[in-house]
Write a protein that holds these residues in place. Sequence first.
Motif, PDB file in Angstrom:
ATOM      1  N   SER A  34      31.505  51.886  -0.997  1.00 16.77           N
ATOM      2  CA  SER A  34      31.867  51.310  -2.294  1.00 16.77           C
ATOM      3  C   SER A  34      30.689  51.146  -3.252  1.00 16.77           C
ATOM      4  O   SER A  34      30.877  51.204  -4.468  1.00 16.77           O
ATOM      5  CB  SER A  34      32.570  49.968  -2.095  1.00 16.77           C
ATOM      6  OG  SER A  34      31.705  49.062  -1.444  1.00 16.77           O
ATOM      7  N   HIS A  36      28.564  53.221  -3.962  1.00 16.64           N
ATOM      8  CA  HIS A  36      28.331  54.499  -4.621  1.00 16.64           C
ATOM      9  C   HIS A  36      29.420  54.842  -5.639  1.00 16.64           C
ATOM     10  O   HIS A  36      29.372  55.912  -6.241  1.00 16.64           O
ATOM     11  CB  HIS A  36      28.280  55.632  -3.587  1.00 16.64           C
ATOM     12  CG  HIS A  36      27.212  55.445  -2.581  1.00 16.64           C
ATOM     13  ND1 HIS A  36      27.480  55.089  -1.278  1.00 16.64           N
ATOM     14  CD2 HIS A  36      25.865  55.530  -2.676  1.00 16.64           C
ATOM     15  CE1 HIS A  36      26.344  54.995  -0.616  1.00 16.64           C
ATOM     16  NE2 HIS A  36      25.351  55.253  -1.441  1.00 16.64           N
ATOM     17  N   CYS A  37      30.410  53.962  -5.800  1.00 17.11           N
ATOM     18  CA  CYS A  37      31.593  54.306  -6.595  1.00 17.11           C
ATOM     19  C   CYS A  37      31.809  53.358  -7.765  1.00 17.11           C
ATOM     20  O   CYS A  37      31.518  52.168  -7.678  1.00 17.11           O
ATOM     21  CB  CYS A  37      32.839  54.272  -5.713  1.00 17.11           C
ATOM     22  SG  CYS A  37      32.767  55.456  -4.364  1.00 17.11           S
ATOM     23  N   TYR A  39      35.076  52.760 -10.696  1.00 16.99           N
ATOM     24  CA  TYR A  39      36.462  53.125 -10.950  1.00 16.99           C
ATOM     25  C   TYR A  39      36.851  52.753 -12.370  1.00 16.99           C
ATOM     26  O   TYR A  39      36.516  51.670 -12.849  1.00 16.99           O
ATOM     27  CB  TYR A  39      37.397  52.394  -9.984  1.00 16.99           C
ATOM     28  CG  TYR A  39      37.098  52.684  -8.543  1.00 16.99           C
ATOM     29  CD1 TYR A  39      37.584  53.835  -7.936  1.00 16.99           C
ATOM     30  CD2 TYR A  39      36.323  51.818  -7.786  1.00 16.99           C
ATOM     31  CE1 TYR A  39      37.313  54.105  -6.602  1.00 16.99           C
ATOM     32  CE2 TYR A  39      36.048  52.077  -6.456  1.00 16.99           C
ATOM     33  CZ  TYR A  39      36.544  53.217  -5.875  1.00 16.99           C
ATOM     34  OH  TYR A  39      36.266  53.479  -4.563  1.00 16.99           O
TER      35      TYR A  39
END
Length: 101
Positions: A34, A36-37, A39
């Motif tokens: 998470s 690295h992300c 949204y």
Amino acid sequence: RRCHILVNSHVVLPWQHLGMYTPEQAEWLQHVDSKHCMYELQIVDDQGGVLVSSSAGAVRRAPGSRDLAAMYLLNESLFHDTLTDKGVQLLTPDLNHDLTP
């Protein structure tokens, strides 16, 4: 008010579903999590115009083996009000599990 956006877990949390990917993809995904992300959710109209856009502050996988996750929006009031003003019907599902982070 809480706006939960339900999505496929293997799309937004692929490192938790390594068995759904090829060995080559899984090799790469095992190094991702998470941190690295980021949204962002956009709702578009029939012509591709953006009705509303919001970043997600958290994504949580549903309990059990379901391929389901919930996204929690950072600006949920604006998201909700904009869609309601544009006549988009928002559903209030009766979930058996609490997905609150």
